[in-house]
Each structure stands twice: as C-alpha cells, then as structure tokens.
Motif scaffolding. Structure first.
Motif, PDB file in Angstrom:
ATOM      1  N   SER A 156       8.794  74.016  74.465  1.00 60.58           N
ATOM      2  CA  SER A 156      10.220  73.889  74.168  1.00 60.58           C
ATOM      3  C   SER A 156      10.488  72.648  73.319  1.00 60.58           C
ATOM      4  N   ALA A 157       9.833  71.539  73.663  1.00 66.86           N
ATOM      5  CA  ALA A 157      10.006  70.303  72.899  1.00 66.86           C
ATOM      6  C   ALA A 157       9.466  70.454  71.475  1.00 66.86           C
ATOM      7  N   GLN A 158       8.328  71.140  71.337  1.00 66.68           N
ATOM      8  CA  GLN A 158       7.755  71.351  70.010  1.00 66.68           C
ATOM      9  C   GLN A 158       8.655  72.238  69.152  1.00 66.68           C
ATOM     10  N   LEU A 159       9.256  73.257  69.771  1.00 61.32           N
ATOM     11  CA  LEU A 159      10.162  74.133  69.042  1.00 61.32           C
ATOM     12  C   LEU A 159      11.402  73.369  68.569  1.00 61.32           C
ATOM     13  N   ARG A 214      -3.090  81.833  82.468  1.00 58.45           N
ATOM     14  CA  ARG A 214      -2.682  80.429  82.402  1.00 58.45           C
ATOM     15  C   ARG A 214      -2.514  79.918  83.815  1.00 58.45           C
ATOM     16  N   ASP A 215      -3.099  78.772  84.103  1.00 56.46           N
ATOM     17  CA  ASP A 215      -3.030  78.181  85.430  1.00 56.46           C
ATOM     18  C   ASP A 215      -1.569  78.032  85.852  1.00 56.46           C
ATOM     19  N   ASP A 230       4.750  75.241  84.151  1.00 54.96           N
ATOM     20  CA  ASP A 230       6.006  74.538  83.869  1.00 54.96           C
ATOM     21  C   ASP A 230       5.814  73.460  82.808  1.00 54.96           C
ATOM     22  N   ALA A 231       4.698  72.702  82.924  1.00 52.19           N
ATOM     23  CA  ALA A 231       4.424  71.660  81.933  1.00 52.19           C
ATOM     24  C   ALA A 231       4.238  72.271  80.551  1.00 52.19           C
ATOM     25  N   LEU A 253      -0.676  73.377  74.389  1.00 47.03           N
ATOM     26  CA  LEU A 253      -1.311  72.192  74.941  1.00 47.03           C
ATOM     27  C   LEU A 253      -2.825  72.243  74.725  1.00 47.03           C
ATOM     28  N   ALA A 254      -3.432  71.054  74.676  1.00 51.05           N
ATOM     29  CA  ALA A 254      -4.876  70.921  74.461  1.00 51.05           C
ATOM     30  C   ALA A 254      -5.512  70.343  75.722  1.00 51.05           C
TER      31      ALA A 254
END
Length: 321
Positions: free
Chosen positions: A72-75, A59-60, A65-66, A302-303
């Motif tokens: 976290s927001a989705q959880l 993962r880049d 962090d993003a 993320l997409a």
C-alpha cells in the motif's frame, strides 16, 4: 436433514448481501482436464501469461499484514510520483472538482479495462526497478532488473551483485470476463482450499491433486467466502459428488453453486481473492510481490532471506513498454 432447495435458498439469501459484479458468459464451454490449456486458444492466446493451472503462490499468514502495508505504501509513492490521487476518496474529490470546471474528460477512467498483467510474465519481457534489503544491499536502494526467459525462469541482476538465474513462481491470471473467468475463479478456489496447499510446512500440491475439493475444503470456502460455518452438511456434499471419496469435481462445484444463481462465484470471489502474486527466488533470496491492479506495469513486494527472521527489505519492478 436440509433439502437441496433449502440449501439453495440459503445460498441465495447470502448472495443478496454480498456485493455483486455480474459476469457476462460469452465463451463456449470446455472441460477441466489436468495439464490441458485453459479454455480455447482464442480465449487464451494473447490474453493470459499461463495456459495451465498450477498452484498459486503461498504467503506466510504471519507476514500477510506487513506485506499489505508495504505494498500500500509503495502504491501511494508510485501515485505521488505521477501526481495521481493516492486514494479512491482523493480521486473522487479531484474528479468532482474537474467536473465543476467542465474538465471531467481529463480524468482517466480505467473501469471496464482488463488488468495489464493478464499477459505477464512471459518470455522476452523486461522489468526494471529498485531493491533494498538490510543485509543484501546493506539498507541501500540499488537498481534491479529482471529479464524473463519463460514463465518460470529468468535472470535477476542488481548492482549489489549478480543474482543470475532466478526461479519465477507466478499465479495464473484470472480472465477478465466470460465463462473463462468463472473457470479461472474455480481453479483458484480449488487450489486455495486444497488442504495440502494450506499446509505451509509441506510441499505445494501438483496440478492433478487440485482437481477435486474435499468436504473440509468446501466447508472452509463457505465459511470464508460466504460467512456460513459448517456448511454444507456431509450428506448434501456426498449427494452432490459422483465419488465423495475423491471429493467434488470442478464441474460438480459449478453445478452446485451456479444452478440457482449464475453469478454466485463472482459475487463471493472478491472475499477470498488475495490478488495475483509472483515470487522471484534466487538461492536464499526471495522477492515476494503482487502484480498491482492500480499501477499498470508495476510489481510491489517485500524481499526476504531464507532463515532470516529480521526485518525484510522491499522491491519494486516496472515492465518496460
């Protein structure tokens, strides 16, 4: 020159300040052989999705962090929908309240249970959820489904368009307990601290290229997992390897780290483990997600579109029971 006993004492001191979770060694010992199954069939079959150690997903770092914020927001949203406390502090407060009412048994305790995703993704599984992306879906949320044909292939479909065949890249699971867990952790370390894997502009290493840990890789592991820079010295590394030019084998690494403290790898692992990842790739679309430890059956992430530097989208998938 630092003696091995001095180095062992130094490692033991460091261990004392690292939060520990002791591993119970229950399974017999099997060797590490490239391309061979992980452990015995009794340990693997029905428990883990992958039977060999391929490279874990990269993962880049600039997006890390993003990604963590988005997951976290989705959880939190997932928990809110199910009226589950959104944080550990909120869960503790709710449990205390229920206990005061004599209803402590109403709180579900998942402590000591294996992660749900040890047997995912495998052929026959289906996942359903949502996808939103500024370009692909024009910012709208659309239904998303994934049918898994094998641990590496599937079919992805969204109402915004047919994405058809999809490549699945998933980390091997870390066994829940026993000696197999330690071996899985070592394989993860040998991948993440393989210098070819850490070259984000290059190709991923093959499994046979991750059978040894270089001097540079071992020092980096000590720096990140233990907080000790420039360790071990070259001379000690050379003495601990049958062939220093190849590097340290997995068996040599286990002997080097576990002889004086059988829980050393377990104690330090959580400082370098970045959760189990999965990436779904269809043409230029990349869905980069995590198997959620706290939301059974869920994958959040993320997409991205290859080459697009704009704002990413997001997706969520849930395993159909």
């Amino acid at each position: 020159m630092v003696s091995h006993s001095q180095c062992s004492r130094r490692r033991s001191v460091v261990c004392a300040v690292v939060a520990a979770a002791v591993v119970a060694f229950r399974h017999g010992s099997e060797g590490f052989v490239a391309g061979q199954p992980r452990g015995s069939s009794a340990c693997v079959q029905g428990r883990t999705a992958l039977s060999a150690y391929g490279p874990v997903c990269r993962r880049d770092p600039q997006k890390f962090d993003a990604h963590e914020r988005a997951v976290s927001a989705q959880l939190k949203y997932w928990r809110r929908q199910r009226k589950i406390p959104e944080s550990d502090a909120a869960a503790a407060a709710k449990k205390k309240y229920l206990v005061s009412l004599g209803l402590g048994a109403k709180m579900q305790d998942n402590t000591g249970r294996p992660p749900w995703h040890l047997t995912s993704m495998v052929a026959g599984q289906q996942y359903f959820g949502l996808l939103a992306h500024p370009i692909v879906t024009q910012g709208n949320q659309v239904d998303l489904s994934l049918s898994v044909n094998s641990p590496t292939e599937g079919e992805l479909d969204a109402k915004a368009g047919q994405f058809n065949d999809v490549k699945i890249m998933q980390d091997f699971p870390i066994a829940f307990e026993g000696e197999q867990r330690t071996k899985d952790q070592v394989a993860y370390i040998f991948c993440k601290y393989n210098m070819k894997w850490r070259d984000f502009d290059g190709d991923l290493p093959k499994e046979e290229e991750m059978q040894y840990l270089s001097f540079q890789g071992l020092q980096l592991w000590f720096a990140q997992a233990v907080g000790v820079p420039d360790y071990p010295p070259q001379e000690e590394f050379d003495k601990s390897c049958a062939d220093p030019s190849k590097g340290m084998s997995k068996e040599e690494f286990m002997k080097y780290t576990l002889d004086d403290n059988p829980t050393y790898i377990e104690q330090t692992f959580k400082r370098i483990y970045t959760n189990r990842r999965v990436q779904l790739i269809e043409g230029g679309l990349i869905l980069d997600g995590d198997f959620s430890e706290d939301a059974p059956g869920a994958i959040f992430g993320l997409a991205y579109l290859k080459g697009d530097q704009g704002k990413p989208g997001n997706f969520a998938l849930t395993l159909r029971a």
